[in-house]
Enzyme design. Structure first.
Site, PDB file in Angstrom:
ATOM      1  N   CYS A 134       0.879  -1.177   0.000  1.00  0.00           N
ATOM      2  CA  CYS A 134       0.000   0.000   0.000  1.00  0.00           C
ATOM      3  C   CYS A 134       0.911   1.219   0.000  1.00  0.00           C
ATOM      4  O   CYS A 134       2.045   1.141  -0.453  1.00  0.00           O
ATOM      5  CB  CYS A 134      -0.955  -0.014   1.189  1.00  0.00           C
ATOM      6  SG  CYS A 134      -0.131   0.121   2.794  1.00  0.00           S
ATOM      7  N   ARG A 135       0.446   2.333   0.500  1.00  0.00           N
ATOM      8  CA  ARG A 135       1.270   3.546   0.504  1.00  0.00           C
ATOM      9  C   ARG A 135       2.414   3.448   1.508  1.00  0.00           C
ATOM     10  O   ARG A 135       3.548   3.752   1.204  1.00  0.00           O
ATOM     11  CB  ARG A 135       0.414   4.775   0.783  1.00  0.00           C
ATOM     12  CG  ARG A 135       1.195   6.082   0.630  1.00  0.00           C
ATOM     13  CD  ARG A 135       0.361   7.309   0.943  1.00  0.00           C
ATOM     14  NE  ARG A 135      -0.007   7.301   2.355  1.00  0.00           N
ATOM     15  CZ  ARG A 135      -1.260   7.357   2.817  1.00  0.00           C
ATOM     16  NH1 ARG A 135      -2.272   7.440   1.992  1.00  0.00           N
ATOM     17  NH2 ARG A 135      -1.508   7.330   4.104  1.00  0.00           N
TER      18      ARG A 135
END
Length: 102
Positions: free
Chosen positions: A66-67
């Site tokens: 993810c980020r």
């Protein structure tokens, strides 16, 4: 689930001929760039995420990001609960990714 540093995640991925890279970020985040050859399923879809993940091949090894590493850790935990044995979380996520981007 295993939390892997980028160097370990990449090294393991490069040797894995049964690998799937899974991006669990939002559409907007993906539009800013992604790791090549990535399958995208937004974890914020809630039950839709669970439904989509359940359609995946449980015999594959999933490299999830993810980020920053938080949502992908949650995604790996959900996948483990659904019967996926091999889900690897990229610690630091896309924010700390030094590899190729598309």
């Amino acid at each position: 689930m295993a939390d892997l540093l980028q160097s370990d995640w990449v090294a393991q991925l490069e040797k894995d001929d049964n690998a799937v890279i899974l991006d669990v970020r939002t559409e907007g985040e993906v539009a800013d760039g992604k790791i090549p050859n990535t399958l995208h399923i937004d974890i914020y879809k809630g039950q839709g995420f669970v439904d989509d993940v359940q359609k995946l091949d449980k015999s594959k090894n999933y490299y999830v990001y993810c980020r920053s590493g938080g949502r992908s850790a949650q995604a790996c935990a959900v996948m483990n609960q659904l019967g996926f044995e091999n889900a690897y979380n990229l610690m630091g996520g896309f924010n700390e990714w030094n590899g190729e981007v598309e």
